[in-house]
Design an enzyme around this catalytic site. Structure first.
Site, short mmCIF file in Angstrom:
data_model
loop_
_atom_site.label_atom_id
_atom_site.label_comp_id
_atom_site.label_asym_id
_atom_site.label_seq_id
_atom_site.Cartn_x
_atom_site.Cartn_y
_atom_site.Cartn_z
CB ALA A 66 -0.88 -0.01 1.24
N GLY A 105 -0.70 -5.02 0.76
CA GLY A 105 -1.74 -4.80 -0.24
C GLY A 105 -1.34 -5.37 -1.59
CD GLU A 108 -4.60 -7.25 1.89
OE1 GLU A 108 -4.25 -6.05 1.80
OE2 GLU A 108 -5.52 -7.63 2.64
CD GLU A 128 -0.25 -5.81 5.43
OE1 GLU A 128 0.33 -6.88 5.72
OE2 GLU A 128 -0.82 -5.62 4.34
#
Ligand code: NAD
Length: 688
Positions: A66, A105, A108, A128
């Protein structure tokens, strides 16, 4: 290729669409990327001529994660969740083609694709937790559905990524393609294979979680209780994996979302994200001319093979940099060398190094009793006794031995680096390199910039710190530099508290509960109470001196502030309790009950006050450097973000108010830092 926007392209090759992200440097999933991907997938999904879609990235990596600079800010751009729903529910196969690091992310994103191909050097995972967070877009729900509960627990709570081979073995990728091959072409070829074989669309959400027994979770929590102590994110992650096992996918995903939202607005993740940037910032040196060159360091010399010298040597040997280590006596040299070997042998015995590695490292070590052996070293680090006269004499000799341009560093803990430098004709080449004990383990390196230290010497010391895996922080010259100067404040208050009414174990308990690995008295017992103490000069003026006089010199003598058994298990000491009560009575101190809140404020706030002085004097370049020192050098709990960040979470005004309240007890020399008053009165923060 057709540009969807500045960073996303869509091209079609005979019925297979290739969506490529080119968002340098690491393809972070910023708003512009999410916008582009959303539009590209809309287009590719709607186009009946397109039968399959390959998602790939240009540059050095697949989506690395992210964009953490967007965290905590008002949302903008397309939602990742909506994009993921769109991708996973597409009626045509989507293949992720992964290289570099696909983390958080980014991973993901790969997990919502129906298939994944990767090169062996790719690394995938959900890191994370290291930022006090968890994967918030279905990662904790999808990962265990592929790898099972046990492996998912390990991966998510450690945050450690796995390599391509392991990912293949765990089913996280479907196929490895040879390193260096055209990944885009490999992705397209894989997509064609899926189409040709009419393989079903594999949706991770439709799988179930293997091995998720209540015992597994209970055992995992018990096994990691110590490591996770104080941290919120690991427990939240465990709960999410339980939810993945026990709830339908959409409910589990909602649970994960709620847990993520709690963490993202919490102080812990703010602190851990702050530290992420603080650590990188610490490498920047203020006031250095642009393009300052680094001096090459091919051979390192170390003087003193004691506690520190040996540990320092290991750092360089580990990186294949040859070391010459010098002692005055053969016995000390042999002892030091044997300790280094023993440390390596222990690592080998644990299977974390081969015997061959041990021998390679030892072969790169040249022990000597002759300072002259340091003549060909590019960097010489002195780690002899903490005594100015000895160090000056040594630097005077080094000046005559070291080759021109060699960097002369001292590992002094407190002494004035400028005075040490004055013993040489080349003060520009002298710098402090303050390692922490055990020097082969502790991450912090304080690089002490003397008044005359040349820019390239400073830059080289910082650079070599990075090479050996340290987090290096620049400090100016003062007694104890950043870390030990602040530590002295904590110790002074700890000493005062036990005279005023607390016991060492009360103080240590509060410190431990705050998140330090141990309290000040446990730390003293571990280090030895007799550092700087001698029987001949001891006057019994402090509790510490009296303990030393009783031969209670810490863990090594089986007793100090605490009693220790043969396994160094600690118990409170009635003898020490009586000694403290008698000492206080002798000094006419009226003991009182001291509550935990006061203990905490007295331990921590004087440190913050000293930090403010260190900042105002320019000893630290920035508040965040102070925090980096405390996290990497002294076990300050990272989830509290270091003393200056902690001051900001409490509020400078409240810190000031408490210090003013306690002022009469803080000692005759205690002065409230003008910068603390200023930050408090202006309602500002130390850490921006
Ligand atoms: P130590 O007593 O374990 O080792 C010092 C070694 O230096 C001894 O082996 C001694 O024989 C050798 N020595 C003394 N004079 C010498 C000379 N002229 N030439 C060659 N060798 C000589 O001490 P230590 O704990 O390793 O500390 C060394 C330095 O590191 C000190 O300046 C200390 O303040 C600093 N330091 C110590 C720690 C710590 O926790 N121990 C942490 C950071 C910095």
């Amino acid at each position: 290729m057709a540009a969807i926007n500045e960073v996303i392209d869509l091209s079609i090759e005979d019925g297979v669409a290739v969506i490529t992200s080119n968002h340098q440097p690491v393809n972070a999933l910023s708003a512009i990327v999410r916008d582009g991907l959303t539009a590209a997938f809309d287009k590719a999904i709607a186009d009946d001529a397109i039968k399959a879609i390959v998602l790939t990235c240009a540059g050095r990596t697949f989506f690395a994660g992210a964009d953490i600079s967007e965290f905590g800010k008002p949302p903008k751009g397309a939602s990742l969740h909506a994009l993921f729903d769109k991708m996973e529910s597409a009626s045509k196969p989507i293949v992720a083609a992964i290289h570099g690091t696909s983390l958080g992310g980014g991973f993901e994103t790969a997990l919502v694709c129906h298939y994944r191909v990767a090169v062996p050097s790719a690394r995938v995972g959900l890191p994370e937790v290291k930022l006090g967070l968890l994967a918030g877009a279905g990662g904790t729900q999808r990962l265990p559905r592929i790898v099972g509960a046990a492996k998912a627990l390990d991966m998510v709570t450690s945050g450690v990524p796995v390599g391509g081979k392991a990912a293949l073995a765990m089913g996280l990728v479907d196929e490895l393609v040879p390193e260096g091959s055209d990944l885009r072409a490999a992705g397209v070829a894989f997509a064609r294979k899926v189409l040709a074989e009419k393989r079903p669309l594999k949706k991770v959400r439709d799988l179930t979680v293997a091995g998720a027994t209540p015992e597994l979770f209970a055992e995992f929590r018990a096994k990691n209780a110590k490591a996770f102590r104080g941290f919120e994110a690991p427990e939240a992650s465990i709960k999410c994996i339980e939810a993945a096992a026990n709830l339908p996918f959409d409910e589990g995903k909602k649970f994960e979302r709620d847990e993520f939202m709690k963490l993202v607005v919490g102080v812990q993740s703010q602190a851990q994200r702050y530290m992420f940037f603080a650590e990188r910032q610490a490498a920047k040196i203020d006031g250095l001319p642009d393009g300052t060159a680094i001096r090459p360091v091919k051979r390192v010399g170390i003087i003193g093979a004691g506690t520190m010298g040996g540990g320092i040597a290991m750092n360089f040997l580990n990186k294949g940099i040859p070391v010459t280590i010098v002692e005055t006596q053969q016995a000390a040299l042999d002892r030091g060398t044997a300790t280094i070997r023993k440390n390596y042998e222990n690592t080998a015995a644990k299977g974390r190094m081969t015997q061959d590695d041990v021998e390679k490292r030892m072969a790169a070590l040249s022990p000597s009793l002759d300072l002259g052996a340091l003549a060909d070293c590019d960097l010489i680090i002195e780690a002899v006794f903490e005594n100015m006269a000895i160090k000056k004499e040594l630097f005077g000799k080094l000046d005559k031995i070291a080759k021109p341009g060699a960097i002369l560093a001292s590992n002094t803990s407190y002494l004035n680096v400028d005075e040490i430098a004055s013993a040489t004709s080349r003060p520009q080449d002298v710098v402090g390199m303050h390692f922490f004990s055990p020097a082969n383990v502790m991450k912090l390196l304080e690089v002490v910039r003397g008044a005359k230290t040349a820019p390239d010497v400073l830059a080289t010391a910082m650079d070599i710190g990075k090479t050996i895996g340290k987090v290096a922080v620049v400090s100016g010259v003062c007694h104890g530099f950043i870390g030990n100067r602040m530590l002295a404040q904590r110790q002074a208050q700890a000493n005062a508290l036990i005279l005023e009414g607390a016991m060492p174990w009360d103080v240590d308990r509060v410190a431990y509960d705050f998140g330090w690995p141990m309290g000040p008295f446990q730390m003293s017992d571990l280090a030895g109470l007799d550092i700087g103490w001698s029987k001949e000069t001891s006057k019994g003026a402090t509790i510490r001196e009296r303990l030393c006089e009783l031969d209670r010199r810490g863990q090594k003598t089986g007793a100090g502030f605490y009693d220790y058994d043969a396994k160094r298990y600690r118990t409170n000491s009635q003898l020490v309790e009586k000694l403290i009560l008698d000492f206080a009575a002798e000094k006419g101190i009226q003991r009182r009950k001291i509550d935990d809140a006061e203990i905490l404020e007295r331990l921590v706030y004087p440190m913050i006050n000293e930090g403010a002085k260190i900042l105002a004097e320019g000893i630290a370049q920035r508040a965040s450097d102070i925090d980096v020192v405390w996290i990497y050098g002294y076990g300050w709990p990272v989830y509290r973000g270091g003393p200056m960040f902690y001051a900001d979470t409490v509020g400078a005004a409240l810190v000031l108010e408490a210090l003013e309240k306690h002022l009469p007890k803080l000692g005759p020399d205690f002065v409230i830092a003008p910068l603390l008053r200023q930050v408090a009165s202006e309602g500002k923060r130390f850490t921006g």
